[in-house]
Each structure stands twice: as C-alpha cells, then as structure tokens.
Design an enzyme around this catalytic site. Structure first.
Site, PDB file in Angstrom:
ATOM      1  N   ASN A   1       0.915  -1.153   0.179  1.00 31.39           N
ATOM      2  CA  ASN A   1      -0.212  -0.070   0.064  1.00 31.39           C
ATOM      3  C   ASN A   1       0.936   1.343  -0.167  1.00 31.39           C
ATOM      4  O   ASN A   1       1.837   1.274  -0.960  1.00 31.39           O
ATOM      5  CB  ASN A   1      -1.012   0.101   0.995  1.00 31.39           C
ATOM      6  N   ASP A   2       0.639   2.103   0.933  1.00 33.01           N
ATOM      7  CA  ASP A   2       1.211   3.407   0.751  1.00 33.01           C
ATOM      8  C   ASP A   2       2.810   3.761   0.561  1.00 33.01           C
ATOM      9  O   ASP A   2       3.397   2.995   1.109  1.00 33.01           O
ATOM     10  CB  ASP A   2       1.153   4.252   2.167  1.00 33.01           C
ATOM     11  N   PRO A   3       2.930   4.582  -0.543  1.00 30.38           N
ATOM     12  CA  PRO A   3       4.385   4.915  -0.713  1.00 30.38           C
ATOM     13  C   PRO A   3       4.821   5.788   0.808  1.00 30.38           C
ATOM     14  O   PRO A   3       4.283   6.521   1.345  1.00 30.38           O
ATOM     15  CB  PRO A   3       4.312   5.825  -1.765  1.00 30.38           C
TER      16      PRO A   3
END
Ligand code: DQQ
Length: 537
Positions: A21-23
């Site tokens: 998921n998130d960078p």
C-alpha cells in the site's frame, strides 16, 4: 481470468509478490531515489506491515533491497505504518513513522530512525535510538490513540522544525503540528495547522509551491508563494488538496477557497490514495507518488499472490490559474517508449470509431492525443440535478450514452470485437450562461466479462478553456491499469481493470466518437512501452 500473468502490470511499481500500500519516505540521496512502502511480507492481503525498500536512478527502473523498517522496538512492535523522510542540514536523512505499540488495539505512536551508515548511498540499515523513541504519544483526552498517524516531511521555519501528524477530533479531520529545535525532542503545538469536517485525515502532506505556472518545485523548507495541503480521507478513500497560504508565525494554513470547498479538488479522480510528494533536487521538481489498490476480489488477490501498485511518479506544479496543480508523468517514463505510431488530421464522425493499428503492445502503451471538436453548438445543457457531481454524472452518461459534443476519446484494452473495452473520454456540456463545462471520465463498465469485479465509473471536471475546441488526453496503459491525464494534467484518472479477452496480443486501441459533432484527431502518437527493471520480477 484475472489471475492471468498477462494482467500483472509491466511498468508500474510493484514488488515481485504480496500486498503493498502507501508509498513512504521517498527521497533523493547520493544519486539514488529511495522509495519505501507499506508491505506484507507474508501475503497478498493487508497485515504484518513493514517498510519494504527499493532504489532507483530514474524513478522507473527499480532495485529491491531488504525491508528497511520493521518491528524491532516496543513502540513499533505491532506494525510500522506510514511516514516520511526529512533531509537534515548536514545532509543526513531522518525517517519519522507511525508505530503500533499494543496488540489489542491499533494504538499509535510516532517514531524516528536514522541511517546506520550515512555514507552508504543505499541506506540499507536504519537505527531507532531507544533514548528518543517514541517521539510522540497520543496524550489522553486530547488525541484519539487509534487515529493518530502518518508524520509528514518536516520543514524548518523560524527556530523550529515542524511536522504534521494526521488525526481526528469528533468528526473533524486535522493535522497536528509538532515542533522541535533539534529534531529529537518534539512537542505538540496547541493548534492544528488546519482542520475540516471530513473525518480522519490520513497521510497529510504539506509543501510550498513556486508561482503560478512555474514548473520548478521548492524544497519543503523553502518559502512558497502558495502552499498545498493534502489529506487522504479515510471516509471516502480519496486524496483531496487545497491551495492556500501558510502563516509561519501562527503555524496556520488558510486555504484560498472557503473550507466548504474541501472535497472539491483531487489529485486523481480514480483509484489513487495515501499519496506523498518529495522534492527532487536532481531535477528541481516536486514529485507525487500514490498507491492504487486492486478492484478485483480478495480471493482473486490471494490466487494472484499480489495486490497493489503505485502510480507512475508525477511531476506536479501550480497551474497558471493558481487554483489547482498540474500533474504529468515524470519524463523518465518516456525512456520506455518504443517505436511511435502516429495519426494526424483524422476526422471521426458521429457514431464512428477507428482502430490505432501497428502498435506492438496495445496492452502496454503510452498514448498522447490532441482532439479538436468542430463546434460546441451541440453541447448538452448541464442539468443542476447532477449536483455538480462528476462521478454521478458519468455514472448516468457513460461512454455508450450518445451525447452532443462527446463522449469522444479512447477505448483502451479493447477486444477486437469490442465486447470488452475501457473508455477514457470527454463530454462537453454548457451551463445556464452557455459556458462550456468539460467532463472527463473513465468508464470501465464494459472492461471485462469476468464476474466479481468492482467497476466504478470515475470522473472529474476539467477546468480548461475549450472555446477553441481543442483538448488533449494522455493515457498510460499497462495491462490492468489505465492512468489518464486530461488537458495537460489538469484532471487525472487512474483505473484498474481486468479484461478477460482483451489481454496480451488480443488487446486493441481505438478512438471513438459517440456525440453529434465531428471530432478531429489533430495528432495522435502511441508507443509500445518496454518493461523496466522492476524489483527483480
Ligand atoms: N495506511 C497505513 C496508515 C495509513 C494508511 C497503514 C493509509 O499509516 O493511515 O498501512 O492507507
């Protein structure tokens, strides 16, 4: 079927397997771009979160390293959630991130880590000084401990460093301000930087922008004429931003538009969340990274063994109007382009379409097209009953619903018999004063014959002057993703699709016009896209 290896993206960022998921903490350090990201080493669903780590020379070719941040201290032992990097004045980076410190609830505290060896350009190992961690805890009665996360890159102003942490009070989403003189000891400022009635703010991002229309970016501690504040709204799962001013003395942000406008501008009107920017000193630009999840089912993800990709990194800068940002894929992605195919001066009559032939890989391609509408006279009236809601409007008036000016655009990842196709298009309306209003839409409702897929139409308005009849579109097509940029990056839409027959060599590209007005393709260039180094996969 959607577990086909032909649907695994070719040039969008992803690890060889498992959930992402998130960078996190993107930065440029000693000649390398670093990207960390939320990763489950054990499977294709969210859980067991560590920070995986990749490095790149160009933001396109990626080399995977060992996970950099993983549970190892009491204040992060149940998970290492999102965070950011800040380059300190001596050039050393610091990472701040959210740790989960209790097994029963997702109790959130903030931690700090420094490179074990700052002379290693690959920054492989990180230390978490026990005397400093955690650097911030949710004070009882003030901060909801399960909604307190995602520290931003810090900036220096006056005598202090400041960073933001996302949170909520009641239903008011907000960004807490924390200050520090030495980057080690942090205290919370009394007032948040900003807040709005939106529910929890995840992954806040705050940065200065240079003047309207200026392409160069600013380092996070530089002073900007204007600032951008972004929050990822847990309630809607979209990233919204505003442009405004920052009062450094009061540590307050004031959006140019009233707060009621809060859910108006998005980085992307499709599948794009938990994004983060960083300043790239090598090319003096600000770069935006974001996560796109799957829109198939959890059993499909488990069968595939992977879930989640990142968007192609985008350069962002303030539009000449000063009212919004412009976004454009970083120029390095163009190094993947193969032989160009061009079409020029081709008129598409009402109800007609044509195929763009000769593309080696229509399933993995980059398409840039300039359209010119013959006349705006036939534009449909804009009905106030649409509530100014682009997504709703596109849901009613999809690609197959005939219009006046448009729908016209591309059918991508289309089967030869057009049973499967994803439409990326424009449709022009006129408001009560006769002023044109442009809708950009991605309609995946016909994208696949496979069952159990989430196929929402995605749309945004395009704040562009179409009086000349001209408008451009760029689409990055990559097997199960279509990432589109309308009017030079004014409105962007990323969509995940899983064709069952329009895969590999059976995928085609078309231009269509379902309106009553002629549309000319003034110029179209399409390139097949090579596969970069992608983390060893
Ligand atoms: N993802 C992280 C959180 C963040 C959320 C956990 C946003 O830190 O708020 O994986 O997608």
């Amino acid at each position: 079927s959607i577990v086909s290896p032909l649907l695994r993206t070719g040039y969008h960022f992803q690890p060889p397997m498992n959930w992402i998921n998130d960078p996190n903490a993107p930065m440029y350090y000693k000649g390398w771009y670093h990207l960390f990201y939320q990763y489950n080493p054990k499977g294709a669903v969210w859980g067991n979160i560590v920070w995986a780590h990749s490095v790149s020379r160009d933001l396109i070719n990626w080399i995977a390293l060992e996970p950099a941040i993983y549970p190892s201290i009491p204040s992060d032992q149940y998970g290492c959630w999102s965070g950011s990097a800040t380059l300190l004045p001596d050039g050393t980076p610091a990472i701040t991130y959210t740790g989960i410190s209790r097994p029963d609830i997702n109790y959130q505290v903030q931690n700090i880590a420094f490179p074990k060896n700052a002379s290693d350009p690959l920054l492989r190992e990180w230390v978490k000084p026990p005397e400093l961690n955690p650097i911030a805890v949710p004070e009882a009665g003030v901060i909801n401990a399960t909604q307190f996360r995602d520290p931003t890159t810090a900036w220096f102003a006056g005598r202090h460093w400041r960073m933001l942490i996302g949170g909520v009070r009641g239903t008011r989403g907000l960004a807490f301000v924390y200050r520090s003189r030495d980057f080690k000891r942090w205290t919370r400022a009394k007032h948040p930087l900003h807040s709005a009635m939106t529910g929890m703010w995840e992954c806040p991002d705050f940065f200065p922008v240079a003047g309207a229309g200026v392409g160069n970016g600013l380092d996070t501690s530089e002073r900007g004429e204007k600032y951008v504040l972004k929050s990822s709204l847990d309630l809607t799962r979209y990233d919204y931003y505003t442009v405004g001013r920052y009062d450094e003395r009061k540590d307050r942000y004031v959006p140019d538009n009233p707060a009621g406008d809060y859910r108006r501008i998005r980085y992307d009107y499709g599948n794009f969340y938990a994004s983060k920017t960083f300043y790239d000193p090598a090319k003096r630009r600000r770069v935006l990274l974001g996560w796109a999840n799957e829109s198939d089912s959890v059993p499909d993800d488990k069968a595939k063994g992977w879930a989640g990709i990142h968007a192609i990194p985008r350069k962002i800068w303030l539009d000449p109007s000063g009212k919004q940002l412009l976004q454009w894929p970083v120029e390095e992605v163009e190094t993947l382009r193969g032989k160009p195919i061009t079409v020029a001066g081709k008129v598409v009559k009402p109800g007609e379409h044509f195929e763009v032939t000769g593309l080696a890989t229509a399933y993995q391609a980059d398409v840039e097209v300039s359209f010119e509408v013959s006349s705006l006279d036939k534009a449909e009236p804009f009905d106030p009953a649409y509530d100014n809601d682009a997504q709703k409007l596109c849901g009613i008036k999809g690609a197959d619903v005939k219009g006046g000016v448009g729908p016209f655009g591309l059918w991508v990842l289309a089967s030869g018999d057009l049973q499967e196709k994803t439409a990326v298009f424009f449709r022009v309306f006129k408001d009560g004063y006769g002023k044109p209003k442009v809708l950009m839409c991605t309609d995946p409702t016909k994208s696949s014959l496979s069952p159990d897929l989430y196929k929402p139409t995605f749309a945004g308005f395009v704040d562009t002057d179409i009086s000349s009849g001209k408008i451009s579109l760029r689409s990055l097509i990559d097997r199960s993703v279509v990432e589109s940029f309308g009017a030079g990056g004014k409105t962007c839409i990323l969509s995940r699709v899983y064709p069952s027959i329009a895969v590999g060599k059976d995928a085609h590209l078309y231009v269509f016009n379902n309106g009553e007005a002629d549309v000319k393709v003034s110029h179209l260039t399409a390139w097949d896209m090579k596969k970069p180094l992608m983390n060893g996969a």
